[in-house]
Write an enzyme that holds these catalytic residues in place. Structure first.
Site, mmCIF file in Angstrom:
data_model
loop_
_atom_site.group_PDB
_atom_site.id
_atom_site.type_symbol
_atom_site.label_atom_id
_atom_site.label_comp_id
_atom_site.label_asym_id
_atom_site.label_seq_id
_atom_site.Cartn_x
_atom_site.Cartn_y
_atom_site.Cartn_z
ATOM 1 N N THR A 45 0.814 -1.216 0.000
ATOM 2 C CA THR A 45 0.000 0.000 0.000
ATOM 3 C C THR A 45 0.843 1.261 0.000
ATOM 4 O OG1 THR A 45 -0.153 -0.181 2.414
ATOM 5 C CG2 THR A 45 -1.942 -1.116 1.125
ATOM 6 N N CYS A 46 2.103 1.177 0.448
ATOM 7 C CA CYS A 46 2.931 2.384 0.439
ATOM 8 C C CYS A 46 3.313 2.772 -0.974
ATOM 9 C CB CYS A 46 4.181 2.168 1.285
ATOM 10 S SG CYS A 46 5.166 0.749 0.773
ATOM 11 N N PHE A 47 3.379 1.783 -1.871
ATOM 12 C CA PHE A 47 3.762 2.056 -3.259
ATOM 13 C C PHE A 47 2.590 1.910 -4.220
ATOM 14 C CE2 PHE A 47 7.450 -0.123 -1.187
ATOM 15 C CZ PHE A 47 8.175 1.029 -0.931
#
Length: 1007
Positions: free
Chosen positions: A973-975
Site C-alpha cells: 500500500t505504500c507504493f
C-alpha cells in the site's frame, strides 16, 4: 520485502503452463518486447556439446537478408570484484546486452541475463546468439544492480566491436576474454565503477554442409531412419538456423518469436510452421497452400477480399479417428488428417480401393525397408493409384487434406519431423516389432477409409433429402453439406462460403477458439416469412447468419427475402464474464497465445482494449478533469503552515479491534496540534508493517468506517439513502461526551486533508455548506429529503392558508412528541402568502443548522485546529466534498490508463488482460474493495487515478509479476503496488484475487 498478506492457505501446486509461441497474424496487435527475457542459465558445456539437445537463446531481432550477416555466439560467464551498491555491501547484478549500430548508436535489440542475488562475483554462464553485420553493428554490455524500489544502479559497461572476432572451427580452441568495466561516456556520469566482465565471443561457422541433409533423403528437411538398425541415427542437426540454408521460396519469411525460436511465415497461405521450407516441397504443395488460403478466408469470412469471393469453398467434416494401435512408444505428431470424398450420387468401389492400397503398401515395404510408413500413407492419399475410380481424382483427394487438431493418442498419418522419426526408430526392437507395426498401421488405414466412405454416404443421403423436400422446415435439422466446384459453379462470383459447415461431433474443438459460437442452424426467419424454395439458413462460427441457395450451390450473407445483409453479431460472452454485449460492429476473438483482441468492423481495425471500457454503464462514469480545482488545490497546499519545533514523526499505536477508542484516546490527548501535522507513523498491534504511507491510509479508511457508523449515534443516514450522512441532532442522548467526539472527528478530518488522505464517508450537501459558512437554500433540501422538499415547494407555489400551518413544528424524539417554535410566539402565527418565504427559510435553518449547532461547532473547532477555515473557503461545496472524501464511482478506463507494469508484465500481457477483465466484471463496491486492498483507501482523488499518492508523493497504481500460481496476490500500500502471480487461467486469477481481497488480515513488512 514483505507485504500485505491475504491470510489464506495456498492451494496445492499447479503445473506452470508453457509459453505460447508467437504466430504471425494479419491485423493482430503485437505486444511490446518483454523487459526481461527468460534465460537459459547454468550451462557450462563446451562448444562441441551444444549439439546434444541444448538450444541457446537467440536474439529477438532477425536480420533476414543474406548479405554479410552472420551468427555471433556470446556467452556471459562471470563478473569479478564489482562495485558495492546495496547498503549491506553487496549487489544484485545482471547484464544487459545491446545490439547497436556503429553509426548513430541506434539500438536494434536487447537481451538481459538473470539477476544474481547479493554477490560481487556473479556467475551467469548464459549464452546468446545474435545475427549481426560486423561492419555495421557493435555490442554493448552494461552491468546493473537490480533495485526493486528505485532505478537500477549502473555498475559499468563494455563496448565490443565485431570486426576482428574469431570464428569457431573444428579443432580450434577459442579462449575467454576478460574486459575491464568502464563508466559511461556522458559528462554527468558519476557512478563508482570497478571490476571486470568475462565473456566468450566467436562467430559461428556457417557452411552449407551444416544445414543440408544427407543425399539419401528424399526431402531436404526430413531424414529416414533405418528400421532394422535402431542404434544408428543421423547426425543431430544444428539447433539454430545458419546462413548455409537455401533461399526461402517466394512468399515465405523467416521470423523469430519472443523466446528466440525461428519459425517460418507463408504469406500466400497465411500460415506458420517450425520447419524450414524448401523450393521443392513448396512447389509440390502449391495447391495445398491455395486450399489453406481458402480455408483462412472462410475462417475470417467477415472481411473476405473481393478477389477471393469468387472461389468456391468446401465444407468438409473431419472425422475423429480412434487409435487402435496398442504398441506403446510410437512418437507420432498429429498434424494433418486426410479425408477422401466422392461427388454425390457416384458409387465407389471401396473394396477395390482398399485392396489396391494394401498391395501398394506391401510393395512399397518390400522395395525400400527404410521408407517411413506414415510417409507412405500421406503419399498414397496425395497420389492415388491409377486403377482408382475416375470420379475420385487426385485433386479432390488433395483438397481434402486439412489440418485438424485431433485428440491425444490419435496416430499421425502425415510426415513427421526428423526428431520424432528418430525417436520412433530408436524404439524399434526387431523384425517382429516391425511386422506388428505394419499390420496395425494397415488395419488403421483401412478402417479410416471405411469410416470416410460411411460418412460420405450419410452426407449424400442428407443432401438428396434436402434437394427433394424444398421446404423451410429442413432448416431446423443439422446436416453437413459437401460441395465441390464444377464447371457451372466457377462462374458464380457474387458470394463466398463463409465457413465450414460441420456437425459438432466432428468440428475442431479448441480452447483458442472459445470466443466463437459453435455453428448451428436455426429457423427463426421461418416464423416471420418463409425462405424461397431450395433456400436454407445457417449460422457461421462467429454467430452471423448466412443463407444457402441449393439450386446454384452458393452461399451468401444477403437475405433473399429482403435483399439486406445479415447483421454483424454481438459476440456472445462466456458465462464467467457478464459484461454485456459488445458495441454494434465489434467482434471479440482469441489470439493464438490466448489473449483476447477486438475487431472493429466499422473501421476495419483491431485493438487489445475492450471497447466496453468506454461504456460508463459498465466501466463507470468518467472522471471530469477540473483545471480550476487543480489550481485551487495547489494554492491551498502552498498556504498551509508547516509545523516547527516538532519531532520527525507522530506515532499512533492502535488495535484493529478497538480502533475508534484507541484513536480517540491518542488524538484527543494531544494539546499541541502541530504534532498532528508531522509525518504519521501508524502501527497496528500484532503486525510488523512499516508505515511509509500505506498504513496511514488504512488507518483513515478503517477509522472512517467506525466514526461515521450510525450505530454509535453520532451520525445518521439521510432520508434519501443509506450512505449519505448527516449529524444526528439527538447524539447527546446516545453519548454524553458527544461534543468531545465531534471535536475528535473534526481533527481527523483536518488531518486527512492536511496529509492528502481521504475519508470513507459522504455527507449531505448542507454539511459542506455549513463548513464553508454559506447559506442553505431550498434547493439543498431536494438531495436530502425529497418529500419534505416537495411539501415546501407546494407551499411556495400555492396559498398555504388551506393547510392551517403555524410557525411551529412537531418533533418526534425517541417516540416522544414535542413542539418547536420557529420564532417567538410562532404557535400563534399562521402561515400566509405574505410570510410563507420566511416560514420556508426558518424551516430549512432549523432542519439543518439550529438542531445541530453545538455538534457542528465542535466539529469545526477540531477541523480548524489543523486547517484554517478561511483557507477552505476558496472551494465550493462540491470541491470540498471531493477534497475530503474523493470520488465514489470508479472509472475502470481511467484506472487502466494510469497503471504502470513491472517485471515481464505489459499492458497487452495475457495476465494483465485477465486482470482488467476481472475488474470490469466487478461491481463498484468490489472495485472499491480492490482499490482499498492495494492503496489503503477506497476513494479516488478529484482528478482521477493520475493523482494517487504514495509514500513519496504521486505514485501511480502498479502491477508487478511475482510468485507462482499457488500464491495469492499481495499488496504494497505504500507504493500502490499489486504483486500479481502469473496464473494459468482467467477463472483462477479472478478467484484468487477475490479471496485475497476478502481474506486480507493485516500488514507485514514495508507498507
Amino acid at each position: 520485502m514483505s507485504a500485505r498478506s491475504s491470510g489464506l492457505v495456498a492451494a496445492a501446486a499447479l503445473p506452470v503452463p508453457s509459453s505460447s509461441s508467437s504466430v504471425a497474424g494479419g491485423d493482430v496487435p503485437r505486444p511490446p518486447p518483454r523487459r526481461r527475457a527468460a534465460s537459459v542459465a547454468g550451462q557450462q558445456q563446451t562448444r562441441q556439446e551444444f549439439g546434444n539437445g541444448y538450444t541457446p537463446r537467440r536474439s529477438l531481432a532477425a536480420v533476414n537478408d543474406s548479405g554479410d550477416s552472420c551468427h555471433l555466439r556470446i556467452v556471459v560467464l562471470t563478473g569479478q570484484s564489482l562495485a558495492k551498491k546495496d547498503i549491506f555491501g553487496a549487489s544484485d547484478p545482471y547484464v544487459r546486452i545491446d545490439l547497436n549500430t556503429i553509426n548513430g548508436d541506434i539500438n536494434i535489440d536487447s537481451v538481459l541475463t538473470k539477476t544474481k542475488k547479493k554477490t560481487l562475483n556473479p556467475t551467469w554462464n548464459e549464452e546468446f546468439i545474435f545475427r549481426v553485420k560486423p561492419s555495421e553493428h557493435k555490442l554493448v554490455f552494461q552491468v546493473f544492480d537490480e533495485n526493486r524500489l528505485t532505478r537500477d544502479d549502473f555498475l559499468g559497461m563494455v563496448e565490443l566491436t565485431l570486426v576482428n572476432l574469431p570464428t569457431e572451427q573444428e579443432g580450434r580452441t577459442i579462449g575467454e576474454q576478460s574486459y575491464t568495466l568502464r563508466p559511461r561516456r556522458s559528462v554527468g556520469a558519476k557512478s563508482r565503477i570497478k571490476g571486470t566482465l568475462r565473456i566468450y565471443h566467436a562467430f559461428i561457422r556457417e557452411t552449407r554442409e551444416q544445414s543440408e541433409p544427407s543425399s539419401g533423403n528424399s526431402d531436404g528437411e526430413w531424414e529416414h531412419v533405418e528400421a532394422t538398425n535402431a542404434g544408428e541415427t543421423s547426425a543431430q542437426p544444428h539447433p539454430f538456423p545458419t546462413g548455409g540454408h537455401d533461399a526461402l521460396p517466394a512468399g515465405w519469411e523467416e521470423r523469430q518469436d519472443a523466446n528466440g525460436r525461428t519459425y517460418y511465415v507463408n504469406h500466400t497461405a497465411r500460415t506458420t510452421q517450425w520447419d524450414r521450407p524448401t523450393v521443392l516441397n513448396s512447389h509440390s504443395s502449391q495447391s495445398t497452400d491455395d486450399q489453406l488460403a481458402s480455408d483462412f478466408q472462410r475462417r475470417f469470412h467477415i472481411s473476405v477480399d473481393d478477389t477471393e469471393s469468387g472461389r468456391s469453398a468446401d465444407s468438409i467434416s473431419h472425422n475423429s479417428i480412434e487409435d487402435n494401435n496398442n504398441a506403446a512408444g510410437l512418437a507420432y505428431t498429429p498434424k494433418t488428417a486426410a479425408t477422401s470424398s466422392a461427388p454425390p450420387n457416384t458409387p465407389t468401389n471401396n473394396n477395390g480401393i482398399l485392396a489396391q492400397i494394401a498391395m501398394q503398401y506391401r510393395a512399397e515395404e518390400d522395395q525400400d525397408p527404410t521408407v517411413d510408413h506414415t510417409s507412405f500413407v500421406y503419399n498414397s492419399l496425395r497420389h492415388p493409384v491409377a486403377h482408382r475410380q475416375p470420379e475420385i481424382s487426385a485433386t479432390s483427394l488433395q483438397n481434402d487434406l486439412r489440418p485438424v487438431r485431433e485428440a491425444p493418442g490419435v496416430p499421425d498419418i502425415a510426415i513427421t519431423n526428423p526428431f520424432t522419426r528418430r525417436a520412433a526408430g530408436n524404439m524399434a526392437g526387431g523384425a517382429g516389432w516391425q511386422q506388428e507395426r505394419r499390420r496395425q498401421q494397415m488395419q488403421l488405414h483401412i478402417q479410416q477409409h471405411q469410416q470416410r466412405q460411411q460418412q460420405q454416404q450419410q452426407n449424400r443421403i442428407l443432401l438428396d433429402v434436402d434437394h427433394r423436400q424444398q421446404e423451410p422446415q429442413h432448416r431446423g435439422q443439422r446436416h453437413q453439406q459437401q460441395h465441390r466446384p464444377s464447371n457451372e459453379d466457377t462462374d458464380h462470383t457474387d458470394s463466398h462460403n463463409p465457413s465450414d459447415i460441420s456437425a459438432p461431433s466432428t468440428r475442431r474443438n479448441s480452447e483458442e477458439d472459445n470466443a466463437a459460437v459453435p455453428p448451428m442452424e436455426q429457423n427463426t426467419g421461418g416464423e416471420e416469412e418463409p425462405l424461397p424454395p431450395r433456400w436454407s439458413m445457417q449460422v457461421a462460427p462467429n454467430g452471423r447468419t448466412f443463407f444457402i441457395d441449393h439450386a446454384s450451390r452458393r452461399t451468401t450473407w444477403i437475405d433473399p427475402r429482403n435483399g439486406r445483409a445479415s447483421p454483424m453479431p454481438n459476440q456472445t460472452r462466456r458465462v464467467e464474464d457478464d459484461l454485456g454485449p459488445l458495441p454494434e460492429g465489434w467482434e471479440e476473438r482469441v489470439h493464438t497465445d490466448g489473449r483476447v483482441f477486438y475487431i472493429d468492423h466499422n473501421t476495419r481495425t483491431t485493438q487489445w482494449e475492450d471497447p466496453r471500457l468506454s461504456n460508463p454503464n459498465i466501466a463507470g462514469q468518467a472522471v471530469p478533469y477540473s483545471r480550476d480545482y487543480k489550481q485551487k488545490y495547489e494554492y491551498f497546499k502552498s498556504h498551509i503552515r508547516k509545523p516547527t519545533n516538532v519531532p520527525n514523526k507522530f506515532e499512533i499505536r492502535i488495535r484493529r479491534t478497538s480502533i475508534l477508542e484507541d484513536s480517540y484516546r491518542i488524538i484527543s490527548s494531544v494539546t499541541k496540534t502541530d504534532l498532528l501535522k508531522t509525518k504519521l507513523w501508524v502501527e497496528f498491534e500484532g503486525e510488523t508493517g512499516l508505515d511509509y504511507g500505506g498504513l496511514a491510509r488504512e488507518w483513515f479508511y478503517l477509522l472512517s468506517k467506525e466514526m461515521f457508523n450510525p450505530y454509535y449515534g453520532l451520525f445518521e443516514y439521510s432520508a434519501m439513502d443509506n450512505y449519505t450522512l448527516q449529524i444526528n441532532n439527538g447524539s447527546g442522548l446516545c453519548n454524553e461526551e458527544h461534543l468531545s467526539y465531534f471535536k475528535f472527528i473534526g481533527r481527523i478530518a483536518g488531518m486527512a486533508v492536511y496529509h492528502g488522505k481521504l475519508l470513507d464517508a459522504f455527507f449531505i450537501r448542507p454539511f459542506y455548506k455549513m463548513m464553508l459558512q454559506k447559506p442553505i437554500d431550498l434547493k439543498d433540501m431536494e438531495s436530502v429529503d425529497t418529500e419534505y422538499y416537495n411539501s415546501l415547494m407546494w407551499i411556495k407555489e400555492n396559498d398555504p392558508r388551506i393547510l392551517e400551518l403555524t410557525f411551529c413544528l412537531d418533533e418526534d424524539v425517541f417516540g416522544q412528541k414535542s413542539q418547536h417554535e420557529l420564532k417567538p410566539g410562532g404557535a400563534n402565527i399562521d402561515v400566509t402568502n405574505e410570510n410563507k418565504d420566511e416560514y420556508i427559510k426558518l424551516v430549512i435553518e432549523w432542519r439543518f443548522v439550529a438542531r445541530v449547532k453545538e455538534q457542528m461547532s465542535s466539529f469545526l473547532d477540531g477541523f480548524g485546529s489543523i486547517i484554517p477555515l478561511n483557507l477552505i473557503k476558496i472551494f465550493d461545496e462540491h470541491e470540498l466534498e471531493l477534497l475530503m472524501c474523493g470520488i465514489q464511482n470508479i472509472d475502470v478506463k481511467d484506472w487502466r490508463e494510469n497503471t504502470l507494469y513491472k517485471g515481464d508484465y505489459h499492458m497487452n500481457h495475457i495476465i494483465i488482460q485477465w486482470f482488467w477483465r476481472a475488474v470490469l466484471s466487478f461491481s463498484n463496491e468490489m472495485r472499491s474493495r480492490l482499490l482499498q486492498f492495494v492503496t489503503g483507501t477506497s476513494r479516488v482523488p478529484m482528478n482521477g487515478f493520475k493523482e494517487l499518492y504514495g509514500s513519496n508523493g504521486p505514485q501511480m497504481f502498479t502491477i508487478e509479476k511475482w510468485g507462482t500460481p499457488n500464491n495469492f496476490p499481495r499488496a504494497h500500500t505504500c507504493f500502490n503496488r499489486l504483486d500479481l502471480p502469473p496464473y494459468e487461467g482467467y477463472l483462477q486469477l479472478k478467484d484468487k484475487l477475490i479471496k485475497a481481497i476478502e481474506g486480507s488480515q493485516g500488514f507485514a513488512g514495508v507498507d
